[in-house]
Write a protein that holds these residues in place. Structure first.
Motif, PDB file in Angstrom:
ATOM      1  N   VAL A 240     -20.014   1.076  36.973  1.00  0.00           N
ATOM      2  CA  VAL A 240     -20.961   0.385  36.476  1.00  0.00           C
ATOM      3  C   VAL A 240     -21.196  -0.686  36.362  1.00  0.00           C
ATOM      4  O   VAL A 240     -19.321  -1.835  36.433  1.00  0.00           O
ATOM      5  N   ARG A 241     -21.582  -1.820  36.286  1.00  0.00           N
ATOM      6  CA  ARG A 241     -21.371  -3.030  36.392  1.00  0.00           C
ATOM      7  C   ARG A 241     -20.451  -3.645  34.981  1.00  0.00           C
ATOM      8  O   ARG A 241     -21.782  -3.719  34.659  1.00  0.00           O
ATOM      9  N   PRO A 242     -19.801  -4.796  36.196  1.00  0.00           N
ATOM     10  CA  PRO A 242     -19.434  -5.832  34.349  1.00  0.00           C
ATOM     11  C   PRO A 242     -20.857  -6.651  33.933  1.00  0.00           C
ATOM     12  O   PRO A 242     -20.236  -6.538  32.720  1.00  0.00           O
ATOM     13  N   LEU A 243     -21.967  -6.650  34.484  1.00  0.00           N
ATOM     14  CA  LEU A 243     -23.103  -6.926  33.613  1.00  0.00           C
ATOM     15  C   LEU A 243     -23.534  -6.125  33.004  1.00  0.00           C
ATOM     16  O   LEU A 243     -23.762  -7.090  31.876  1.00  0.00           O
ATOM     17  N   VAL A 244     -23.668  -4.932  33.005  1.00  0.00           N
ATOM     18  CA  VAL A 244     -24.038  -4.598  31.852  1.00  0.00           C
ATOM     19  C   VAL A 244     -23.511  -4.442  30.503  1.00  0.00           C
ATOM     20  O   VAL A 244     -23.634  -4.463  29.962  1.00  0.00           O
ATOM     21  N   ILE A 392     -31.505  -5.249  30.169  1.00  0.00           N
ATOM     22  CA  ILE A 392     -30.282  -4.162  29.664  1.00  0.00           C
ATOM     23  C   ILE A 392     -30.083  -4.077  27.615  1.00  0.00           C
ATOM     24  O   ILE A 392     -29.770  -3.182  27.309  1.00  0.00           O
ATOM     25  N   TYR A 393     -30.867  -4.865  27.188  1.00  0.00           N
ATOM     26  CA  TYR A 393     -30.600  -4.552  25.498  1.00  0.00           C
ATOM     27  C   TYR A 393     -31.417  -3.377  25.367  1.00  0.00           C
ATOM     28  O   TYR A 393     -30.712  -2.537  24.423  1.00  0.00           O
ATOM     29  N   PHE A 394     -32.657  -3.149  25.677  1.00  0.00           N
ATOM     30  CA  PHE A 394     -33.373  -1.665  25.129  1.00  0.00           C
ATOM     31  C   PHE A 394     -32.747  -0.186  26.241  1.00  0.00           C
ATOM     32  O   PHE A 394     -32.868   0.573  25.771  1.00  0.00           O
TER      33      PHE A 394
END
Length: 671
Positions: A240-244, A392-394
């Motif tokens: 899981v990427r830090p961006l997420v 990412i919000y959705f």
């Protein structure tokens, strides 16, 4: 050899027994641009192809489709009809774009098992059923609320305005978007409609008024604590990427309002009219902050501030997630508590569309639709969703909360039961820019269309370039020389750099080996024992590649291939050169045995990334499809041929396995 004593090589990543890959759904109001392909679909396709080789193609379903509904589509259709540029129904309009999108994906070798359309054909019928079932289940489990909100209404046009029929400035603090729509901006921030700054109707240009409407909302705010648990869990996951993690976490803060210090005196005069809140002074900022415990209190404070003429911005926080609307072109919503004639808002139904498409694919292939649960609800399975940063919000908040809600009264489970929806893994890329700027079909900088790029590059050249950009780490600019007005005539095209590894280096390795076999061994590939150091180099490349693919570190996987192929080239040039100089047939034979093992290893690792050229290698090797299986990833050519020398397909002169675009030959001649 010492490398294999390291822990990272001893503990190989585990992959599921079954997997679903999804690619973010493009809107049905346009064809695909470079960002759809280079930011999402190439990565989804590479991972789907990798898993087919890794766990078996029958255990992988890759689905996506055209998002047929929503106000962007209705608005695009309206404008084209008014301008006399389209003659047909909105369904005709969507179908035209769907077929174009499908053709583009095929041209880029995107290997979806099903690229459907949420509003067309049998997939639409199944999607309508799934949508009704999901909403009814959420309602029965007590996760929905009927909320009266104010909606924009254009008095001149005499209609309610939906989504993109309203344009203003995003009210979320820190957001620079000038494309704020009814209740979300083009960067994915959510807010209540009445908070939109300076709204204008796209129909008439007038400032719309607000009127009350009733809709169903998912109680997203109730899942704040469970989503925090979810974030704590995925922080520890290597895939899981830090961006997420960072993007989701930003929305799990208490509701806040930011007010410019110029309005401090006015605030002091009305603060007693607002619900209880905390005042935070931030000396180095031009604004102060007020913090609330509940979203309802924050909304009430917004109304007080608006009435007092105080300008403010809201912070990122969870708001109720709207499920329905009154736009005519949409999935019919179930009638609950007598509320009729509602349709499902496009965002929620697009979140569960991949389930609908999985069912549609299974039915299309003669399997039981209920088998979708084996892929979405089994502990042995995993869903991987490939999306862009803005979504990412959705997918990371709204979808995860609804998935948690479906797991029963216990909420978020670290180990859901078989039969319960398992939480997907999100693979989100940062923005892919165009000539150093963010491009958008609705913005000032227009993105190049995906099919336009195929006038200058092959699909494999573009695929390799996108994979090597490192979008998992940062936003990166796409700089195609033919479309860059600032490019200098004598400078190299950056898009071709990664492709040259294949069209130049790897092509030369393969052709040299084939021509050598044809010249010295009557087309029979020598088979024998591969040197230990060659086996170990291949093994290291395989395990590095596997680890990087597990973590979605695609640019690192391409670097592994680059290093490995160049090692193979250096080894081949030296040893075949020595064999020719010395007329040493034993050295020549041994070199070919070793290099064909390196070709085989590189071909399997390249197969997900550059499928056309890789499959051409298999065609000329004349071996079976088990060549791709990771069950045999460490096998040598002798294992495939039964230890006997093996007849290869004859390779004509100047045949390329990894091709350049015809325009590049013409350009080279001009230069």
């Amino acid at each position: 050899m010492e490398d294999y004593k390291n822990k990272k090589y001893q503990e190989r990543p585990e992959f599921p027994k079954r997997a679903v890959i999804t690619g973010g759904m493009p809107y049905g109001n346009k064809t695909l641009h470079f960002g759809h392909i280079g930011g999402v679909f190439v990565f989804a396709d590479v991972y789907a192809r990798f898993l087919r080789d890794r766990i078996g193609k029958d255990n992988v379903i890759f689905v996506s489709g055209t998002d047929c509904y929503g106000s962007p589509i209705a608005e695009s259709y309206r404008k084209l009809v008014e301008a006399g540029e389209f003659d047909g129904t909105i369904r005709d309009f969507v179908e035209r774009n769907h077929l174009k999108q499908k053709k583009t994906l095929e041209d880029y070798d995107i290997s979806t098992n099903l690229f459907a359309a949420s509003g067309l054909g049998r997939a639409a019928e199944i999607h309508n059923e799934v949508s009704e079932n999901v909403i009814k289940k959420l309602y029965e489990n007590g996760h929905l609320s009927k909320i009266t909100t104010r909606q924009f209404f254009d008095e001149k046009a005499g209609v309610f305005l939906n989504g993109r029929q309203v344009v203003g400035k995003c009210p979320v603090e820190g957001c620079c978007s000038e494309k704020g729509y009814a209740d979300e901006c083009d960067l994915g921030h959510q807010y209540m409609p009445e908070n939109l700054i300076d709204p204008k109707s796209t129909l008439t240009g007038d400032t719309p008024v607000m009127k009350d409407v009733v809709n169903w909302y998912f109680n997203l705010t109730e899942f704040n604590d469970l989503l925090k648990e979810y974030v704590d869990r995925i922080k520890k996951q290597k895939n899981v990427r830090p961006l997420v993690v960072k993007t989701i976490d930003e929305f799990l803060k208490p509701p806040v309002i930011y007010i410019k210090k110029d309005f401090l005196e006015k605030y002091e005069s009305v603060k007693g009219q607002m619900p209880e809140h905390e005042y935070l002074e931030e000396p180095k900022k031009p604004s102060f902050t007020i913090v609330f415990n509940k979203l309802h209190d924050c909304d009430e404070a917004c109304r007080v501030l608006t009435d007092a003429g105080i300008r403010y911005r809201t912070g990122k926080t969870l708001v109720p997630f709207r499920l329905t609307g009154n736009i005519e072109w949409g999935v019919p919503a179930p009638v609950l508590e007598g509320e009729k004639d509602l349709t499902v808002w496009v965002w929620p139904e697009s979140l569960w569309a991949p389930i609908s498409f999985t069912e549609a694919y299974l039915e299309q292939t003669g399997k039981d639709r209920e088998d979708w649960k084996k892929f979405w609800c089994s502990k042995d399975s995993q869903v991987y969703q490939f999306i862009g940063q803005d979504n990412i919000y959705f997918y990371g908040i709204a979808e995860m909360a609804m998935a948690i809600a479906s797991q029963g009264k216990d909420g978020l489970k670290s180990d859901p039961d078989d039969g319960e929806l398992q939480l997907p893994i999100l693979m989100a890329n940062n923005h892919i820019l165009f000539l150093d700027k963010k491009a958008s079909s609705s913005g000032a900088v227009k993105p190049p269309m995906a099919d336009e790029l195929l006038d200058y590059y092959t699909a494999e050249q573009l695929r390799m370039h996108y994979l090597g950009l490192g979008l998992g780490q940062r936003s990166v600019s796409f700089q195609p020389k033919p479309l860059n007005p600032d490019a200098k005539p004598d400078e190299a095209d950056p898009v071709l750099k990664d492709g040259f590894l294949l069209s130049n280096v790897f092509n030369r390795i393969i052709r040299t080996c084939f021509y050598t076999v044809q010249k010295h061994y009557e087309g029979m590939m020598p088979v024998g024992e591969v040197d230990t150091d060659i086996l170990e180099t291949a093994r290291k490349a395989v395990l590095d590649y596997e680890r990087f693919m597990y973590r979605f570190e695609f640019h690192q996987a391409t670097y592994v291939l680059d290093t490995y192929i160049r090692k193979a080239s250096k080894y081949m040039v030296k040893n075949l050169g020595d064999a020719d100089k010395k007329e040493d047939d034993e050295l020549r034979r041994k070199t070919l045995v070793n290099v064909f093992h390196m070709i085989r290893t590189a071909a399997v690792l390249l197969h997900p990334m550059a499928p056309r050229g890789s499959e051409m290698i298999l065609e000329y090797l004349q071996l079976d499809e088990s060549f791709w299986s990771w069950d045999r990833i460490f096998d040598t050519m002798a294992d495939f041929t039964g230890g006997e020398d093996h007849k290869l397909k004859f390779l004509e002169p100047r045949v390329d396995f990894f091709k350049r675009h015809p325009s590049q030959f013409a350009q080279a001649e001009e230069e």
